[in-house]
Design an enzyme around this catalytic site. Structure first.
Site, PDB file in Angstrom:
ATOM      1  N   HIS A  72       0.841  -1.201   0.000  1.00 10.10           N
ATOM      2  CA  HIS A  72       0.000   0.000   0.000  1.00 10.10           C
ATOM      3  C   HIS A  72       0.876   1.251   0.000  1.00 10.10           C
ATOM      4  O   HIS A  72       1.755   1.393   0.840  1.00 10.10           O
ATOM      5  CB  HIS A  72      -0.916   0.012   1.227  1.00 10.10           C
ATOM      6  CG  HIS A  72      -2.105  -0.889   1.073  1.00 10.10           C
ATOM      7  ND1 HIS A  72      -3.337  -0.602   1.596  1.00 10.10           N
ATOM      8  CD2 HIS A  72      -2.248  -2.067   0.418  1.00 10.10           C
ATOM      9  CE1 HIS A  72      -4.186  -1.574   1.277  1.00 10.10           C
ATOM     10  NE2 HIS A  72      -3.548  -2.475   0.580  1.00 10.10           N
ATOM     11  N   TYR A 201      -9.259   5.660   7.755  1.00  7.39           N
ATOM     12  CA  TYR A 201      -9.488   5.949   9.177  1.00  7.39           C
ATOM     13  C   TYR A 201     -10.530   7.072   9.233  1.00  7.39           C
ATOM     14  O   TYR A 201     -10.296   8.148   8.676  1.00  7.39           O
ATOM     15  CB  TYR A 201      -8.197   6.437   9.844  1.00  7.39           C
ATOM     16  CG  TYR A 201      -7.130   5.370   9.990  1.00  7.39           C
ATOM     17  CD1 TYR A 201      -6.326   5.002   8.919  1.00  7.39           C
ATOM     18  CD2 TYR A 201      -6.931   4.735  11.215  1.00  7.39           C
ATOM     19  CE1 TYR A 201      -5.347   4.025   9.056  1.00  7.39           C
ATOM     20  CE2 TYR A 201      -5.948   3.754  11.361  1.00  7.39           C
ATOM     21  CZ  TYR A 201      -5.171   3.405  10.285  1.00  7.39           C
ATOM     22  OH  TYR A 201      -4.211   2.438  10.431  1.00  7.39           O
ATOM     23  N   PRO A 293      -4.605   0.181  18.692  1.00  6.34           N
ATOM     24  CA  PRO A 293      -4.272  -0.204  17.312  1.00  6.34           C
ATOM     25  C   PRO A 293      -4.397   0.910  16.275  1.00  6.34           C
ATOM     26  O   PRO A 293      -4.146   0.674  15.097  1.00  6.34           O
ATOM     27  CB  PRO A 293      -5.271  -1.333  17.010  1.00  6.34           C
ATOM     28  CG  PRO A 293      -6.354  -1.197  18.009  1.00  6.34           C
ATOM     29  CD  PRO A 293      -5.814  -0.483  19.189  1.00  6.34           C
ATOM     30  N   LYS A 297       0.673  -0.192  15.081  1.00  2.00           N
ATOM     31  CA  LYS A 297       2.061  -0.287  15.554  1.00  2.00           C
ATOM     32  C   LYS A 297       2.367  -1.512  16.425  1.00  2.00           C
ATOM     33  O   LYS A 297       3.538  -1.850  16.617  1.00  2.00           O
ATOM     34  CB  LYS A 297       2.420   0.978  16.367  1.00  2.00           C
ATOM     35  CG  LYS A 297       2.581   2.211  15.523  1.00  2.00           C
ATOM     36  CD  LYS A 297       3.882   2.207  14.761  1.00  2.00           C
ATOM     37  CE  LYS A 297       3.907   3.148  13.586  1.00  2.00           C
ATOM     38  NZ  LYS A 297       3.572   2.558  12.290  1.00  2.00           N
ATOM     39  N   TYR A 391       3.877   6.419  10.132  1.00  2.00           N
ATOM     40  CA  TYR A 391       3.009   5.304   9.732  1.00  2.00           C
ATOM     41  C   TYR A 391       3.831   4.185   9.056  1.00  2.00           C
ATOM     42  O   TYR A 391       3.615   3.005   9.323  1.00  2.00           O
ATOM     43  CB  TYR A 391       1.900   5.801   8.797  1.00  2.00           C
ATOM     44  CG  TYR A 391       0.770   4.809   8.664  1.00  2.00           C
ATOM     45  CD1 TYR A 391      -0.246   4.753   9.610  1.00  2.00           C
ATOM     46  CD2 TYR A 391       0.727   3.897   7.610  1.00  2.00           C
ATOM     47  CE1 TYR A 391      -1.270   3.816   9.513  1.00  2.00           C
ATOM     48  CE2 TYR A 391      -0.290   2.967   7.501  1.00  2.00           C
ATOM     49  CZ  TYR A 391      -1.286   2.930   8.454  1.00  2.00           C
ATOM     50  OH  TYR A 391      -2.298   1.996   8.358  1.00  2.00           O
TER      51      TYR A 391
HETATM   52  C1  LIG Z   1      -7.646  -8.158  19.657  1.00  2.00           C
HETATM   53  C2  LIG Z   1      -6.340  -7.571  19.177  1.00  2.00           C
HETATM   54  C3  LIG Z   1      -6.285  -6.865  17.975  1.00  2.00           C
HETATM   55  C4  LIG Z   1      -5.087  -6.322  17.534  1.00  2.00           C
HETATM   56  N1  LIG Z   1      -5.055  -5.619  16.358  1.00  2.00           N
HETATM   57  C5  LIG Z   1      -3.895  -5.077  15.955  1.00  2.00           C
HETATM   58  C6  LIG Z   1      -3.813  -4.314  14.758  1.00  2.00           C
HETATM   59  O1  LIG Z   1      -4.795  -4.126  14.064  1.00  2.00           O
HETATM   60  N2  LIG Z   1      -2.600  -3.797  14.405  1.00  2.00           N
HETATM   61  C7  LIG Z   1      -1.465  -4.002  15.168  1.00  2.00           C
HETATM   62  O2  LIG Z   1      -0.376  -3.550  14.797  1.00  2.00           O
HETATM   63  N3  LIG Z   1      -1.515  -4.713  16.276  1.00  2.00           N
HETATM   64  C8  LIG Z   1      -2.691  -5.247  16.686  1.00  2.00           C
HETATM   65  N4  LIG Z   1      -2.731  -5.959  17.816  1.00  2.00           N
HETATM   66  C9  LIG Z   1      -1.479  -6.144  18.510  1.00  2.00           C
HETATM   67  C10 LIG Z   1      -0.677  -7.294  17.916  1.00  2.00           C
HETATM   68  O3  LIG Z   1      -1.511  -8.362  17.630  1.00  2.00           O
HETATM   69  C11 LIG Z   1       0.378  -7.661  18.951  1.00  2.00           C
HETATM   70  O4  LIG Z   1       1.227  -6.550  19.094  1.00  2.00           O
HETATM   71  C12 LIG Z   1       1.194  -8.903  18.589  1.00  2.00           C
HETATM   72  O5  LIG Z   1       0.397 -10.053  18.671  1.00  2.00           O
HETATM   73  C13 LIG Z   1       2.377  -9.040  19.553  1.00  2.00           C
HETATM   74  O6  LIG Z   1       2.994 -10.267  19.370  1.00  2.00           O
HETATM   75  P1  LIG Z   1       3.701 -11.001  20.590  1.00  2.00           P
HETATM   76  O7  LIG Z   1       4.259 -12.243  20.008  1.00  2.00           O
HETATM   77  O8  LIG Z   1       4.598 -10.060  21.265  1.00  2.00           O
HETATM   78  O9  LIG Z   1       2.532 -11.327  21.618  1.00  2.00           O
HETATM   79  P2  LIG Z   1       1.306 -12.326  21.456  1.00  2.00           P
HETATM   80  O10 LIG Z   1       0.817 -12.340  20.066  1.00  2.00           O
HETATM   81  O11 LIG Z   1       0.357 -11.974  22.546  1.00  2.00           O
HETATM   82  O12 LIG Z   1       1.937 -13.751  21.755  1.00  2.00           O
HETATM   83  C14 LIG Z   1       2.291 -14.162  23.054  1.00  2.00           C
HETATM   84  C15 LIG Z   1       2.257 -15.668  23.130  1.00  2.00           C
HETATM   85  O13 LIG Z   1       2.706 -16.069  24.419  1.00  2.00           O
HETATM   86  C16 LIG Z   1       1.855 -17.088  24.914  1.00  2.00           C
HETATM   87  N5  LIG Z   1       1.878 -17.096  26.371  1.00  2.00           N
HETATM   88  C17 LIG Z   1       1.211 -16.263  27.220  1.00  2.00           C
HETATM   89  N6  LIG Z   1       1.480 -16.577  28.485  1.00  2.00           N
HETATM   90  C18 LIG Z   1       2.333 -17.631  28.457  1.00  2.00           C
HETATM   91  C19 LIG Z   1       2.957 -18.410  29.447  1.00  2.00           C
HETATM   92  N7  LIG Z   1       2.743 -18.161  30.732  1.00  2.00           N
HETATM   93  N8  LIG Z   1       3.778 -19.397  29.072  1.00  2.00           N
HETATM   94  C20 LIG Z   1       3.994 -19.666  27.746  1.00  2.00           C
HETATM   95  N9  LIG Z   1       3.408 -18.961  26.746  1.00  2.00           N
HETATM   96  C21 LIG Z   1       2.589 -17.958  27.102  1.00  2.00           C
HETATM   97  C22 LIG Z   1       0.489 -16.737  24.343  1.00  2.00           C
HETATM   98  O14 LIG Z   1      -0.366 -17.861  24.308  1.00  2.00           O
HETATM   99  C23 LIG Z   1       0.858 -16.228  22.953  1.00  2.00           C
HETATM  100  O15 LIG Z   1       0.861 -17.242  21.988  1.00  2.00           O
HETATM  101  C24 LIG Z   1      -3.917  -6.494  18.297  1.00  2.00           C
HETATM  102  C25 LIG Z   1      -3.962  -7.200  19.492  1.00  2.00           C
HETATM  103  C26 LIG Z   1      -5.154  -7.729  19.965  1.00  2.00           C
HETATM  104  C27 LIG Z   1      -5.188  -8.470  21.282  1.00  2.00           C
END
Ligand SMILES: Cc1cc2nc3c(=O)[nH]c(=O)nc-3n(C[C@H](O)[C@H](O)[C@H](O)COP(=O)(O)OP(=O)(O)OC[C@H]3O[C@@H](n4cnc5c(N)ncnc54)[C@H](O)[C@@H]3O)c2cc1C
Length: 400
Positions: A72, A201, A293, A297, A391
């Site tokens: 995009h 947006y 969101p 980011k 962005y």
């Molecule tokens: C509903 C929702 C919508 C979102 N929409 C957007 C968006 O539109 N744009 C954007 O940029 N970001 C968005 N985000 C944020 C984005 O999804 C996150 O920033 C991203 O998932 C971060 O990745 P991560 O691997 O750090 O954490 P996570 O994806 O949360 O992964 C963490 C992992 O650790 C595991 N875990 C947790 N506790 C334990 C434990 N005690 N022991 C072992 N494993 C464990 C979990 O099961 C999970 O699989 C959204 C988040 C949510 C919740």
């Protein structure tokens, strides 16, 4: 069990870090609380910054993204019957974003991990981190009723906002900054043609809306809702009707609607934990920070943390420079705070705060400030450039 880097969590942070480390010959084991299918069932982010796209290419997992992802070159802001296009590439000297779902990124990383024969322990319970301040930290967990001990040199806490890793930093060592917003986003995913080729947006008197997409045949829409609303309160019909009221009229008029394949409400929060490391344990991604969101980011900040830790671990294992780990938190936090500020700013400008006082300012005055802010930044090229450069994502910082 023994490894060099124990990774807690198989979300995008943990999987991407594992893949990059393995490519450098650094052994790692991922310990995840839930099943792989459960992780893939979460519908989340979809807009990837240039830096994350490059990192996925470096990790060797970009083949499908490069084929199916959509580049995009712009996004739109709609407000007061105006539509302003932020021409990302023109304003930043060629940078763009890639629309490719977090679910697909995760699937590609899981496939690559499986193919490389790397160990991921899914459905591990009671995961605990031990001796993280020493040179011999270890992780314990239960798997199929057995107690397992995983010895390692370093621990990467990639376990999201509700994980255990952050809890291992004592309260007197860490500071947690938090702002919870007085509304959430109701999201709907549907197999319908996106209503517009770029994200829109929308700020309206009825609240915020976002028209987004995952592919040419899959749309993702969001509307701002009160925190008290439940998903069950919103039928698909009610969602589409409200969304159409908030989108620009010409877009709403031709929008394709259809049954939802996923619908959920996400609360909006700004959160940062400082520092992001404690001894030989490093917090990565949502374990250390959350953004609303609005600026797309969250996933991208997770990727920049991964890039920093990957470079540091490579230096440690290739050059024997153990001292360089001390840079991790400082480097990450500089970029994290920029992402936090941008997401907070976009959220303030684009949402309706109702009757809630914001930053000590009554709601009507705050709303007028934000309207002025939005006009000021979109009415001239310098302002649009400020939005565009954030962005597409600020550059990743190198380690010293
Ligand atoms: C509903 C929702 C919508 C979102 N929409 C957007 C968006 O539109 N744009 C954007 O940029 N970001 C968005 N985000 C944020 C984005 O999804 C996150 O920033 C991203 O998932 C971060 O990745 P991560 O691997 O750090 O954490 P996570 O994806 O949360 O992964 C963490 C992992 O650790 C595991 N875990 C947790 N506790 C334990 C434990 N005690 N022991 C072992 N494993 C464990 C979990 O099961 C999970 O699989 C959204 C988040 C949510 C919740």
């Amino acid at each position: 069990m023994k490894t060099q880097v124990a990774i807690i969590g198989a979300g995008p942070s943990g999987l991407l870090l594992g893949q990059l480390l393995a490519k450098q010959g650094i052994d790692n084991v991922i310990v995840e609380r839930v099943s792989g299918e459960y992780v893939l069932g979460r519908i989340r982010a979809g807009v990837l910054e240039q830096g994350m796209v490059d990192l996925l290419r470096e990790a060797g997992v970009s083949e499908r993204m490069d084929r199916e992802g959509e580049v995009h070159t712009g996004v739109e802001l709609a407000f007061n019957d105006k539509r302003v296009r932020i021409a990302l590439d023109e304003l930043t000297g060629g940078d763009t974003v890639m629309v490719y779902g977090q679910t697909e990124v995760t699937r590609d990383l899981m496939d690559a991990r499986k193919e490389a024969g790397l160990t991921t322990v899914y459905e591990a319970s009671n995961v605990q981190l031990h001796d993280v301040k020493t040179d011999a930290p270890y992780v314990t967990f239960e798997k199929d009723g057995e107690q397992v001990r995983l010895e390692c040199d370093y621990i990467a806490g990639c376990d999201g906002f509700h994980g255990v890793s952050r809890q291992t930093i004592p309260d007197e060592v860490k500071t947690e900054h938090e702002r919870v917003y007085p509304f959430g986003w109701l999201g709907l995913l549907s197999d319908t043609k996106p209503c517009h080729e770029e994200l829109i947006y929308c700020k309206t008197d009825r609240g915020f809306a976002l028209a987004s997409m995952r592919s040419p045949t899959r749309s993702r829409y969001y509307i701002q809702v009160p925190l008290t609303d439940k998903v069950e309160d919103w039928s698909d019909d009610a969602f589409w009707t409200e969304l159409k009221r908030r989108l620009p009229a010409d877009v709403a008029a031709t929008m394709e609607t259809g049954p939802s394949i996923e619908k959920s409400i996400a609360p909006l929060r700004s959160f940062v934990c400082e520092p992001m490391q404690y001894g030989n344990m490093f917090l990565v991604g949502d374990a250390a920070h959350i953004v609303p969101p609005t600026g797309a980011k969250g996933l991208n900040l997770a990727a920049s943390d991964v890039a920093t830790l990957y470079k540091i671990m490579t230096r440690v294992y290739k050059d024997g420079d153990k001292d360089c780990v001390m840079q991790y938190s400082e480097i990450c936090l500089r970029r994290v705070w920029h992402g936090e500020r941008f997401s907070w700013w976009m959220t303030n400008m684009m949402h309706d705060f109702g009757e809630v006082e914001v930053n000590g300012t009554d709601s009507q005055t705050f709303s007028r400030f934000m309207e002025s802010e939005l006009n000021f930044y979109t009415d001239n090229e310098q302002g649009r450039r400020v939005i565009a450069m954030q962005y597409v994502g600020l550059p990743y910082e190198d380690i010293k």
